[in-house]
Design a protein around this motif. Structure first.
Motif, PDB file in Angstrom:
ATOM      1  N   LEU A 125       0.801  -1.219   0.000  1.00 31.77           N
ATOM      2  CA  LEU A 125       0.000   0.000   0.000  1.00 31.77           C
ATOM      3  C   LEU A 125       0.836   1.273   0.000  1.00 31.77           C
ATOM      4  CD1 LEU A 125      -2.914  -0.884   2.469  1.00 31.77           C
ATOM      5  CD2 LEU A 125      -2.936  -0.900  -0.034  1.00 31.77           C
ATOM      6  N   VAL A 131      -3.898  -0.675   7.707  1.00 31.32           N
ATOM      7  CA  VAL A 131      -4.277  -0.257   6.356  1.00 31.32           C
ATOM      8  C   VAL A 131      -4.004   1.226   6.129  1.00 31.32           C
ATOM      9  CG1 VAL A 131      -6.218  -0.086   4.734  1.00 31.32           C
ATOM     10  CG2 VAL A 131      -6.026  -2.079   6.261  1.00 31.32           C
ATOM     11  N   VAL A 166      -9.388  -1.739  -0.497  1.00 31.06           N
ATOM     12  CA  VAL A 166      -8.851  -2.770   0.401  1.00 31.06           C
ATOM     13  C   VAL A 166      -9.985  -3.372   1.213  1.00 31.06           C
ATOM     14  CG1 VAL A 166      -7.177  -3.284   2.215  1.00 31.06           C
ATOM     15  CG2 VAL A 166      -6.739  -1.402   0.600  1.00 31.06           C
ATOM     16  N   VAL A 214      -7.151   2.961  -4.149  1.00 29.04           N
ATOM     17  CA  VAL A 214      -7.011   1.519  -4.042  1.00 29.04           C
ATOM     18  C   VAL A 214      -8.085   1.029  -3.075  1.00 29.04           C
ATOM     19  CG1 VAL A 214      -5.304   1.655  -2.173  1.00 29.04           C
ATOM     20  CG2 VAL A 214      -5.405  -0.407  -3.588  1.00 29.04           C
ATOM     21  N   PRO A 254      -6.222   4.906   0.361  1.00 37.36           N
ATOM     22  CA  PRO A 254      -6.904   3.611   0.424  1.00 37.36           C
ATOM     23  C   PRO A 254      -8.350   3.765   0.911  1.00 37.36           C
ATOM     24  CG  PRO A 254      -4.741   3.517   1.468  1.00 37.36           C
ATOM     25  CD  PRO A 254      -5.045   4.955   1.246  1.00 37.36           C
TER      26      PRO A 254
END
Length: 282
Positions: A14, A136, A48, A46, A20
């Protein structure tokens, strides 16, 4: 879809992204989860998802060991939905040592309704969500409104810790007959599945009573409870609360936005649901 099983691998992958968008799950995915992924995709650079069955939020008598784990099916659904990254740690990866540092949410919100009937539940939820957030490092995270109190708890935690994360609530995804989709619906027998829609019907009846001008909230709640009990359910609660803090309205309705919330056991399966209500002006 890239699959990371360790925190280091996730962070390394990442590192190339700036925003994200994150959807945490416990797996056993259904169309409601996939709707969260779909909603998350345009919100970041992105997408996730995580799959982790969090032991900390299960009480000793609950279904941690038997909670459905459907890895191959889950991966296929996430790939088809266009999920970019799946974080799927085992317990040793996420909790390499006993998790003695925990997030204790505000008891004014955490100790009522679900927190009353499942003591410590929200400590487990907030602790694992905080840890997943640190892994994350999302800029946006999407949670379903079906877990209404949980969504409020996460928003409160993010605000209190000044986390740079936008929390997006996604509308409850329902079957054609109105039943809120849940991983635990798979526990229902065919007969129980046909009966399960009565939970959402009870909430609709409560909402209709409010919107028709009834002001005796206790009577509305008692009638809903009695209706389910007579059908063989074991309700924990069916209540009308303020959306702002899940407290009972202090002086009648006075036009404030309400939410009807329910938790009840049908056979051995405990189901939850909720319905937001626009109260009529006083």
């Amino acid at each position: 879809m890239y699959i990371a099983h360790t925190i280091a691998a996730l962070r390394d992958h990442l590192s190339a992204f700036k925003r994200p968008a994150f959807v945490p799950t416990m797996g056993n995915l259904h169309d409601g989860h996939i709707a969260l992924i779909t909603q998350a995709k345009p919100l970041g650079d992105v997408t996730v998802a995580s799959i982790f069955v969090n032991r900390l939020q299960f009480l000793p008598h609950e279904d941690f060991d038997t909670y459905p784990r459907t890895w191959e099916s889950d991966c296929a659904k996430l790939r088809d939905a266009g999920c970019d990254v799946l974080f799927a740690p085992d317990e040793k990866a996420l909790y390499p040592e006993p998790q003695t540092c925990k997030v204790h949410p505000d008891p004014a919100l955490a100790d009522l309704l679900e927190g009353h009937f499942r003591p410590g539940f929200f400590i487990g939820v907030c602790t694992v969500v905080m840890k997943l957030f640190t892994c994350v490092q999302p800029r946006v995270a999407v949670f379903g409104k079906k877990d209404y109190q949980q969504l409020m708890m996460i928003r409160h935690m993010v605000r209190q810790f000044a986390l740079p994360i936008e929390i997006v609530g996604s509308e409850t995804f329902r079957a054609d007959d109105g039943l809120a989709l849940s991983s635990r619906n798979g526990y229902l027998s065919e007969t129980e599945r046909a009966e399960a829609v009565q939970l959402s019907k009870a909430l609709k009846a409560m909402a209709a009573a409010v919107q028709s001008g009834e002001r005796d909230l206790a009577a509305i709640e008692a009638k809903a409870m009695q209706t389910l009990v007579q059908r063989g359910w074991q309700p924990d609660y069916l209540v009308l609360r303020r959306r702002t803090d899940l407290q009972a309205p202090s002086f009648g309705l006075h036009g404030e936005p309400l939410v009807a919330l329910a938790a009840a056991r049908l056979g051995s399966t405990r189901l939850i649901d909720n319905l937001e209500i626009e109260a009529p002006a006083a």
